[in-house]
Design a protein around this motif. Structure first.
Motif, PDB file in Angstrom:
ATOM      1  N   THR A 420       1.891  -9.270 -17.723  1.00 45.89           N
ATOM      2  CA  THR A 420       0.946 -10.224 -18.317  1.00 45.89           C
ATOM      3  C   THR A 420      -0.288 -10.442 -17.451  1.00 45.89           C
ATOM      4  N   ALA A 421      -0.214 -10.089 -16.177  1.00 40.71           N
ATOM      5  CA  ALA A 421      -1.380 -10.268 -15.312  1.00 40.71           C
ATOM      6  C   ALA A 421      -1.242  -9.447 -14.037  1.00 40.71           C
ATOM      7  N   VAL A 422      -2.386  -8.993 -13.524  1.00 37.76           N
ATOM      8  CA  VAL A 422      -2.468  -8.302 -12.236  1.00 37.76           C
ATOM      9  C   VAL A 422      -3.362  -9.133 -11.334  1.00 37.76           C
ATOM     10  N   GLY A 423      -2.891  -9.433 -10.124  1.00 36.17           N
ATOM     11  CA  GLY A 423      -3.641 -10.276  -9.207  1.00 36.17           C
ATOM     12  C   GLY A 423      -4.860  -9.597  -8.606  1.00 36.17           C
ATOM     13  N   SER A 424      -5.632 -10.376  -7.908  1.00 35.07           N
ATOM     14  CA  SER A 424      -6.854  -9.877  -7.265  1.00 35.07           C
ATOM     15  C   SER A 424      -6.624  -9.443  -5.825  1.00 35.07           C
ATOM     16  N   ASP A 425      -5.389  -9.588  -5.324  1.00 34.23           N
ATOM     17  CA  ASP A 425      -5.081  -9.416  -3.900  1.00 34.23           C
ATOM     18  C   ASP A 425      -4.613  -8.008  -3.550  1.00 34.23           C
ATOM     19  N   LEU A 426      -5.422  -6.994  -3.857  1.00 34.55           N
ATOM     20  CA  LEU A 426      -5.029  -5.621  -3.530  1.00 34.55           C
ATOM     21  C   LEU A 426      -4.786  -5.501  -2.034  1.00 34.55           C
ATOM     22  N   THR A 427      -3.592  -4.990  -1.664  1.00 35.04           N
ATOM     23  CA  THR A 427      -3.174  -4.939  -0.264  1.00 35.04           C
ATOM     24  C   THR A 427      -2.698  -3.534   0.076  1.00 35.04           C
ATOM     25  N   TRP A 428      -3.357  -2.887   1.022  1.00 34.55           N
ATOM     26  CA  TRP A 428      -2.925  -1.547   1.437  1.00 34.55           C
ATOM     27  C   TRP A 428      -1.842  -1.674   2.493  1.00 34.55           C
ATOM     28  N   LEU A 429      -0.758  -0.971   2.283  1.00 32.66           N
ATOM     29  CA  LEU A 429       0.425  -1.023   3.131  1.00 32.66           C
ATOM     30  C   LEU A 429       0.594   0.297   3.868  1.00 32.66           C
ATOM     31  N   PRO A 430       1.481   0.339   4.863  1.00 32.56           N
ATOM     32  CA  PRO A 430       1.719   1.609   5.569  1.00 32.56           C
ATOM     33  C   PRO A 430       2.588   2.561   4.749  1.00 32.56           C
ATOM     34  N   MET A 431       2.108   2.903   3.559  1.00 29.68           N
ATOM     35  CA  MET A 431       2.795   3.814   2.637  1.00 29.68           C
ATOM     36  C   MET A 431       1.759   4.346   1.651  1.00 29.68           C
ATOM     37  N   SER A 432       2.179   5.165   0.704  1.00 26.18           N
ATOM     38  CA  SER A 432       1.228   5.802  -0.205  1.00 26.18           C
ATOM     39  C   SER A 432       0.949   4.982  -1.463  1.00 26.18           C
ATOM     40  N   SER A 433       1.500   3.768  -1.546  1.00 20.81           N
ATOM     41  CA  SER A 433       1.214   2.874  -2.670  1.00 20.81           C
ATOM     42  C   SER A 433       0.688   1.555  -2.141  1.00 20.81           C
ATOM     43  N   ALA A 434      -0.296   0.996  -2.831  1.00 21.67           N
ATOM     44  CA  ALA A 434      -0.838  -0.306  -2.457  1.00 21.67           C
ATOM     45  C   ALA A 434      -0.108  -1.405  -3.212  1.00 21.67           C
TER      46      ALA A 434
END
Length: 448
Positions: A420-434
């Motif tokens: 229903t919703a996607v947040g604005s807090d895109l976070t890059w992690l130590p992996m191949s997916s954010a």
């Protein structure tokens, strides 16, 4: 060793090719440092350097491969001879063939920072010790730090082929991670925090420590709730793990092997309109960003799902050829193996609302901050989804009591459609997916 030297080695090997042969040489060199501290002392310190070459030979529709963990000249010739020998005994496949230049320009990415090379071992140890101290000082209920780690990698690689591909590059990356231990009333909880970057100056001890403390302390007093259907809010770290599973089903390799629930669903509505999923290794903010894929082709932004519609699968040159399409610049491999297909920097296009704003609109839900047994609890063919989880109840738009010993269950297909919703807090992690905060309605929460 710099990329130019590695490329010269690869070109030398390719130059040894004979009539009718396709030869690919992949050369790599890396240096890794890992520091772990415990109770103010160094628990472990390792510095590892590795280098090697992988050689692929294709002739008469047969493929052979061999690799070696050294770049000695005599070993290079032996490795090529072994690859040729393996090709003689390989099964013929009309789709075997090396990648060929496709006209896509390699992006210019700022992935290599000399400052990491100048950051000495003592400074790395000090950073890990500072992280441990910060976690301990973060809350009176923190009774220990299971581990505080600093790590970094400096890597370089090069690819050359008889089909005309020439590619080389290098990058740096580093990270801080901490596992905290919180206790209250004979109850103990753990928490995890991290910070990633291209150079030590971009790392944040405060960010990693605060996350580790908060994730542990807010779970103290957790109880098992009753079973019900609720709206779940996936923490960015959980969303990243969820996306890695979705990404695995969107590779041409998975489709060809009958291991994808999305096979034969191109152009179908497979997710809610809020879902746009892209794999973009050209984004320098991504921890796994790169300008070239595992076959030396330029990486590019691939939109897999757009507004909920399945638009494409990821391919290397083999799966693209076999599927009647083309490579999407998505070959993944090390020098020690042949190319596979995979996501390189997967993320959802973020929305415009913060996590707090998303939670404020939920009357009855659960914030999932951690999952267990995720990969074993998901069937990528049927889409069945069931995993252990823990988190915080959401009541009337506010975070409430912690809960644990729950299972959340649905199907991958249903969860994507119920976003229903996607947040604005895109976070890059130590992996191949954010990661990003993700709201999914109508998920079964099994508890007491």
């Amino acid at each position: 060793m710099n990329p130019e030297e590695l490329l010269a080695i690869a070109e030398r090997i390719v130059g040894w090719g004979g009539p009718g042969e396709q030869i690919e040489a992949v050369v790599g060199h890396s240096r890794e440092t890992d520091v772990r501290v415990y109770e103010g002392e160094i628990e472990s310190l390792s510095v590892a350097e590795s280098q090697g070459v992988g050689i692929r030979v294709i002739t008469d529709g047969r493929q052979g491969f061999a690799h070696a963990g050294t770049l000695d000249a005599d070993v290079l010739e032996e490795t090529l001879a072994e690859a040729r020998d393996n090709a003689r005994f390989g099964s013929p496949d009309e789709f075997f063939g090396l990648a060929e230049p496709d006209g896509v320009t390699h992006p210019e990415l700022d992935l290599y920072h000399e400052s990491l090379l100048a950051f000495g071992t003592e400074a790395k140890i000090d950073l890990a010790l500072e992280l441990e101290r910060a976690v301990r000082a973060g809350d009176s209920r923190i009774v220990g730090v299971e581990s505080a780690d600093y790590g970094d990698v400096v890597g370089a690689d090069a690819i050359a082929t008889t089909t005309g591909i020439r590619s080389s590059g290098r990058d740096t990356s580093c990270y801080l991670t901490a596992y905290s231990l919180a206790s209250e009333s004979d109850e103990t909880q753990t928490g995890f925090g991290f910070s990633v970057g291209r150079e030590p100056a971009s790392l944040s001890v405060e960010e990693a420590a605060t996350d580790a403390v908060d994730r542990a302390t807010r779970m103290l007093g957790a109880t098992q709730p009753p079973t019900e259907r609720v709206t779940v809010v996936l923490d960015p770290m959980v969303t990243a793990q969820f996306l890695s599973i979705i990404g695995g089903t969107l590779s041409g390799e998975a489709v060809l092997k009958g291991r994808s629930l999305f096979a034969d669903r191109l152009d179908d509505q497979v997710a809610a309109s809020a879902v746009t999923l892209v794999d973009d290794p050209t984004n320098p903010a991504a921890f796994s960003a790169t300008d070239a894929d595992g076959e030396g082709l330029a990486t590019r932004r691939n939109q897999l799902i757009g507004g909920g519609t399945l638009e494409r699968f990821l391919h290397n040159s083999y799966t693209g050829r076999r599927s009647g399409s083309a490579s999407t610049g998505s070959a993944v491999r090390s020098y020690a193996g042949t190319p596979g297909v995979g996501c390189q920097a997967l993320s959802l296009v973020p929305g415009d609302r913060t996590p707090a704003e998303l939670i404020a609109g939920i009357d009855n839900g659960v914030l999932i901050q951690g999952v267990s047994g995720l990969h074993s609890g998901v069937n990528p063919v049927s889409g069945d989804f069931s995993t252990g989880a823990e988190g915080l109840r959401i009541r009337n738009g506010q975070l409430a009591e912690p809960i644990r010993e729950i299972t959340i269950a649905s199907t991958l297909q249903r969860m994507l459609l119920d976003v229903t919703a996607v947040g604005s807090d895109l976070t890059w992690l130590p992996m191949s997916s954010a990661g990003v905060t993700l709201v999914v309605a109508e998920v079964t929460m099994s508890g007491a």
